[in-house]
Design a protein around this motif. Structure first.
Motif, short mmCIF file in Angstrom:
data_model
loop_
_atom_site.label_atom_id
_atom_site.label_comp_id
_atom_site.label_asym_id
_atom_site.label_seq_id
_atom_site.Cartn_x
_atom_site.Cartn_y
_atom_site.Cartn_z
N TYR A 134 0.83 -1.22 0.00
CA TYR A 134 0.00 0.00 0.00
C TYR A 134 0.85 1.25 0.00
CZ TYR A 134 -4.29 2.63 0.76
OH TYR A 134 -5.36 3.47 0.60
N GLY A 135 2.08 1.12 0.50
CA GLY A 135 2.97 2.27 0.52
C GLY A 135 2.84 3.17 1.72
N VAL A 136 2.27 2.68 2.81
CA VAL A 136 2.18 3.51 4.01
C VAL A 136 3.58 3.79 4.55
CG1 VAL A 136 -0.12 2.73 4.63
CG2 VAL A 136 1.84 1.48 5.49
N LYS A 137 3.73 4.90 5.23
CA LYS A 137 5.03 5.30 5.78
C LYS A 137 5.20 4.88 7.23
CE LYS A 137 5.99 7.31 1.91
NZ LYS A 137 6.89 6.62 0.95
N VAL A 138 4.07 4.58 7.88
CA VAL A 138 4.09 4.20 9.30
C VAL A 138 3.18 3.00 9.48
CG1 VAL A 138 3.52 4.91 11.66
CG2 VAL A 138 4.53 6.56 10.08
N GLU A 165 12.79 2.47 3.50
CA GLU A 165 12.76 2.28 2.04
C GLU A 165 13.15 0.86 1.64
OE1 GLU A 165 11.77 4.32 -0.30
OE2 GLU A 165 11.38 6.08 0.95
N ASP A 166 14.07 0.25 2.40
CA ASP A 166 14.58 -1.06 2.04
C ASP A 166 13.90 -2.21 2.78
OD1 ASP A 166 15.60 -0.48 4.52
OD2 ASP A 166 17.66 -1.12 4.08
N ASP A 167 12.78 -1.93 3.43
CA ASP A 167 12.11 -2.97 4.21
C ASP A 167 11.59 -4.10 3.31
OD1 ASP A 167 12.13 -2.82 7.01
OD2 ASP A 167 10.78 -1.10 6.99
N THR A 168 11.71 -5.30 3.81
CA THR A 168 11.02 -6.48 3.28
C THR A 168 9.93 -6.85 4.28
OG1 THR A 168 12.45 -8.05 4.43
CG2 THR A 168 13.17 -7.29 2.23
N PRO A 169 8.98 -7.68 3.90
CA PRO A 169 7.99 -8.12 4.89
C PRO A 169 8.65 -8.74 6.12
CG PRO A 169 7.24 -8.70 2.70
CD PRO A 169 8.64 -8.17 2.55
N GLU A 170 9.74 -9.48 5.91
CA GLU A 170 10.42 -10.14 7.03
C GLU A 170 11.11 -9.14 7.96
OE1 GLU A 170 9.68 -12.98 3.84
OE2 GLU A 170 10.68 -11.02 3.85
N LEU A 172 10.40 -5.97 8.29
CA LEU A 172 9.37 -5.15 8.93
C LEU A 172 8.69 -5.92 10.05
CD1 LEU A 172 7.87 -2.48 8.99
CD2 LEU A 172 6.31 -3.39 7.24
N GLN A 173 8.41 -7.19 9.81
CA GLN A 173 7.80 -8.03 10.85
C GLN A 173 8.66 -8.05 12.11
OE1 GLN A 173 7.89 -12.39 10.35
NE2 GLN A 173 5.72 -12.41 10.86
N ARG A 174 9.98 -8.23 11.91
CA ARG A 174 10.88 -8.31 13.06
C ARG A 174 10.90 -6.99 13.84
NH1 ARG A 174 13.01 -12.21 16.33
NH2 ARG A 174 14.59 -11.20 17.62
N ARG A 175 10.96 -5.87 13.09
CA ARG A 175 11.05 -4.58 13.77
C ARG A 175 9.75 -4.22 14.49
NH1 ARG A 175 12.53 -2.19 9.79
NH2 ARG A 175 11.14 -0.40 9.56
N VAL A 176 8.62 -4.58 13.90
CA VAL A 176 7.33 -4.33 14.56
C VAL A 176 7.24 -5.14 15.85
CG1 VAL A 176 4.84 -4.69 14.37
CG2 VAL A 176 6.09 -3.59 12.51
N MET A 177 7.73 -6.37 15.82
CA MET A 177 7.73 -7.17 17.05
C MET A 177 8.60 -6.52 18.11
SD MET A 177 7.67 -11.24 16.05
CE MET A 177 9.15 -11.25 15.07
N GLU A 178 9.84 -6.19 17.74
CA GLU A 178 10.80 -5.68 18.72
C GLU A 178 10.42 -4.31 19.26
OE1 GLU A 178 14.45 -5.78 16.55
OE2 GLU A 178 14.82 -7.91 16.96
N GLN A 179 9.97 -3.43 18.36
CA GLN A 179 9.74 -2.04 18.75
C GLN A 179 8.32 -1.77 19.24
OE1 GLN A 179 10.97 0.70 15.67
NE2 GLN A 179 12.98 -0.26 15.41
N ALA A 180 7.40 -2.67 18.93
CA ALA A 180 6.00 -2.41 19.29
C ALA A 180 5.36 -3.56 20.06
CB ALA A 180 5.19 -2.09 18.04
#
Length: 210
Positions: A134-138, A165-170, A172-180
């Motif tokens: 979708y191209g969301v930024k957050v 910019e360089d995120d992959t689903p994998e 992004l998944q890891r960072r969402v887990m760790e940071q949120a």
């Protein structure tokens, strides 16, 4: 002291976040009393065993329908005198019997900022694939109470994570887990156990602590 049960189906990373929070003394007035898995081979059961938390298997394949499994889960939770149910990577749809047994006492963590990228079909990597497409930024994570609508219950806590910019689903998944996810899930569980959450319509109010 509120007895907490965590429902799992897989690796149990969010369960581990709860275990770590408990070890740090951050689950106030709550104790992880049981882990219930829909699969006997879920690594989350090993995490529970290592933490000294009783583990139980209520295997989906042993029941003819989600309703039968849900009723079996409710019976087990009542037997264990559970006061709060936490869904942490539980990969099956629970029927209304669970919500009726535990109204506003079931918490789920979802890896997006609800109401974006949620509901039927949005789970695991699919959520992060959709956010990137979708191209969301957050993006981020949401802890919400569970009702009859998938991902539709009142929101307790949310935390945002910026997309790179360089995120992959994998990645992004890891960072969402760790940071949120690993931050807001233990926080929401503690707030519930402290009696600081109240639901008014769709809004969850958080009262000041002692």
């Amino acid at each position: 002291m509120i007895r907490i049960a965590v429902l799992v189906s897989g690796g149990g990373t969010n369960l581990q976040a709860l275990i770590d929070a408990q070890n740090r003394g951050e689950l106030k007035n709550g104790v992880l009393a049981a882990v219930l898995s829909s699969r006997p081979d879920a690594y989350a059961l090993e995490r529970a065993a290592q933490a000294g938390i009783p583990g139980y298997v209520v295997a989906r394949k042993e029941y003819a329908s989600n309703r039968e499994m849900t009723c079996a889960l409710v019976a087990k939770l009542r037997e264990l005198d559970i006061g709060l149910v936490v869904l942490a990577g539980f990969m099956h749809i629970l029927t209304e019997e669970m919500v009726q047994a535990y109204p506003n006492a079931i918490l789920n963590v979802h890896p997006a900022l609800i109401p974006s990228f949620c509901g039927a079909g949005y789970y695991g990597l699919h959520v992060h694939e959709a956010a990137l497409a979708y191209g969301v930024k957050v993006t981020g994570a949401t802890v919400h109470f569970v009702n009859e609508e998938p991902d539709g219950g009142p929101i307790v806590l949310q935390k945002a994570v910026e997309i790179r910019e360089d995120d992959t689903p994998e990645s992004l998944q890891r960072r969402v887990m760790e940071q949120a996810e690993w931050q807001i899930l233990p926080r929401a569980v503690s707030l519930f156990c402290e009696g600081r959450l109240s639901v008014e319509g769709r809004a969850v109010k958080i009262s000041e602590g002692a």
